[in-house]
Design a protein around this motif. Sequence first.
Motif, PDB file in Angstrom:
ATOM      1  N   ARG A 104      -2.503   2.453  -0.127  1.00  0.00           N
ATOM      2  CA  ARG A 104      -1.777   1.279  -0.609  1.00  0.00           C
ATOM      3  C   ARG A 104      -2.721   0.131  -0.978  1.00  0.00           C
ATOM      4  NH1 ARG A 104       3.414   1.376  -0.846  1.00  0.00           N
ATOM      5  NH2 ARG A 104       4.699   2.767   0.433  1.00  0.00           N
ATOM      6  N   SER A 105      -3.755  -0.081  -0.185  1.00  0.00           N
ATOM      7  CA  SER A 105      -4.646  -1.213  -0.460  1.00  0.00           C
ATOM      8  C   SER A 105      -5.405  -1.032  -1.771  1.00  0.00           C
ATOM      9  CB  SER A 105      -5.626  -1.415   0.700  1.00  0.00           C
ATOM     10  OG  SER A 105      -6.391  -0.247   0.932  1.00  0.00           O
TER      11      SER A 105
ATOM     12  N   ASP B 175      -8.941  -1.036  10.084  1.00  0.00           N
ATOM     13  CA  ASP B 175      -8.764  -2.205   9.220  1.00  0.00           C
ATOM     14  C   ASP B 175      -8.971  -1.866   7.743  1.00  0.00           C
ATOM     15  OD1 ASP B 175      -8.356  -3.984  11.445  1.00  0.00           O
ATOM     16  OD2 ASP B 175     -10.519  -3.921  11.791  1.00  0.00           O
TER      17      ASP B 175
ATOM     18  N   PRO C 140      -2.333   3.375   4.604  1.00  0.00           N
ATOM     19  CA  PRO C 140      -2.857   2.012   4.450  1.00  0.00           C
ATOM     20  C   PRO C 140      -3.988   1.921   3.432  1.00  0.00           C
ATOM     21  CG  PRO C 140      -2.483   2.485   6.764  1.00  0.00           C
ATOM     22  CD  PRO C 140      -2.297   3.777   6.029  1.00  0.00           C
ATOM     23  N   GLY C 141      -4.906   2.892   3.450  1.00  0.00           N
ATOM     24  CA  GLY C 141      -5.996   2.892   2.483  1.00  0.00           C
ATOM     25  C   GLY C 141      -5.519   3.167   1.071  1.00  0.00           C
TER      26      GLY C 141
ATOM     27  N   TYR D 215      -6.996  -1.256   5.298  1.00  0.00           N
ATOM     28  CA  TYR D 215      -6.162  -1.986   4.339  1.00  0.00           C
ATOM     29  C   TYR D 215      -6.788  -3.335   4.013  1.00  0.00           C
ATOM     30  CZ  TYR D 215      -2.110  -4.332   2.278  1.00  0.00           C
ATOM     31  OH  TYR D 215      -1.287  -5.027   1.427  1.00  0.00           O
ATOM     32  N   GLU D 216      -7.091  -4.123   5.031  1.00  0.00           N
ATOM     33  CA  GLU D 216      -7.652  -5.457   4.823  1.00  0.00           C
ATOM     34  C   GLU D 216      -9.047  -5.386   4.210  1.00  0.00           C
ATOM     35  OE1 GLU D 216      -6.379  -4.342   7.647  1.00  0.00           O
ATOM     36  OE2 GLU D 216      -4.539  -5.522   7.868  1.00  0.00           O
TER      37      GLU D 216
ATOM     38  N   GLU E  59      -2.980  -1.656  -4.524  1.00  0.00           N
ATOM     39  CA  GLU E  59      -2.685  -3.078  -4.671  1.00  0.00           C
ATOM     40  C   GLU E  59      -3.836  -3.823  -5.341  1.00  0.00           C
ATOM     41  OE1 GLU E  59      -1.285  -4.915  -1.082  1.00  0.00           O
ATOM     42  OE2 GLU E  59       0.128  -3.281  -0.692  1.00  0.00           O
ATOM     43  N   PHE E  60      -5.064  -3.418  -5.033  1.00  0.00           N
ATOM     44  CA  PHE E  60      -6.203  -4.034  -5.717  1.00  0.00           C
ATOM     45  C   PHE E  60      -6.132  -3.748  -7.219  1.00  0.00           C
ATOM     46  CE2 PHE E  60     -10.441  -3.192  -7.552  1.00  0.00           C
ATOM     47  CZ  PHE E  60     -10.886  -4.505  -7.626  1.00  0.00           C
TER      48      PHE E  60
ATOM     49  N   THR F 261     -10.454  -3.042   2.364  1.00  0.00           N
ATOM     50  CA  THR F 261     -10.436  -2.588   0.970  1.00  0.00           C
ATOM     51  C   THR F 261     -10.067  -3.738   0.037  1.00  0.00           C
ATOM     52  OG1 THR F 261      -9.869  -0.318   1.573  1.00  0.00           O
ATOM     53  CG2 THR F 261      -9.369  -1.006  -0.680  1.00  0.00           C
ATOM     54  N   LEU F 262      -9.002  -4.454   0.355  1.00  0.00           N
ATOM     55  CA  LEU F 262      -8.575  -5.555  -0.503  1.00  0.00           C
ATOM     56  C   LEU F 262      -9.621  -6.662  -0.570  1.00  0.00           C
ATOM     57  CD1 LEU F 262      -4.790  -5.979   0.384  1.00  0.00           C
ATOM     58  CD2 LEU F 262      -5.758  -5.159  -1.767  1.00  0.00           C
ATOM     59  N   LYS F 263     -10.144  -7.048   0.572  1.00  0.00           N
ATOM     60  CA  LYS F 263     -11.104  -8.142   0.641  1.00  0.00           C
ATOM     61  C   LYS F 263     -12.425  -7.787  -0.040  1.00  0.00           C
ATOM     62  CE  LYS F 263     -13.235  -8.724   4.513  1.00  0.00           C
ATOM     63  NZ  LYS F 263     -13.515  -9.018   5.943  1.00  0.00           N
TER      64      LYS F 263
END
Length: 222
Positions: free
Chosen positions: A137-138, A81, A134-135, A83-84, A141-142, A86-88
Amino acid sequence: MEKQVVLIGASGYVGRAILNELLERGWHVKALVRHPQNITLKNPALSVEKVDVSDEQALAAALQGCPLVISSYNPGWTNPDIYEHTLKNYKKILEAAKAAHVRRLLIVGGAGSLFVAPGLRLMDTGKVPEAILPGVRSLAEFYLGALTKEDGIDWVFFSPAGVLGNADRTPGVRTGRYRLGKDDLIVDAQGNSFISVEDYAKAMVDELEEGAHHKERFTIGY
């Protein structure tokens, strides 16, 4: 006056290198980690506190009275998880720092959002291994979606070279000789993009002490 800083994620690969650099240079470090038992280093200038960054209120309380913060938070490259998380959680770190009136927030960034050619970012080249994409990209994106729009705190996003340290995470060399840049991936004469984790840590602490960048990203490479 004591040199005091909070280090989030001090037990990780990059966090440990930054922690060692800080202590070597006389900083008093408050290390915030999820698993304090993972920090076995003993030093009178080091205090360790258990904090989960997903708990924004607890994190803000731990940051109170601490004007300088370095975050090397990473939910783990093998975390399904990532991706989620990291962003959160990076948004929570940002908001907690603002709530605690942190003056400067220095973030261990990623290389994915760096440009390798006009209009082409590293994460879009197809050369980033699928396992870590995924890591990558997240974190990109942040930076692009949240941090670049943030004006409520003096932040820095410090992107490493394409490869940060040795693949097996064995100690590298602290040379003190490297190049700094802005938004473009730094490569050597052979086209390789590399920095030892020790040199990255040195440059991060230099930035902490000198404050050369404000509300911007910068990068490093040989």
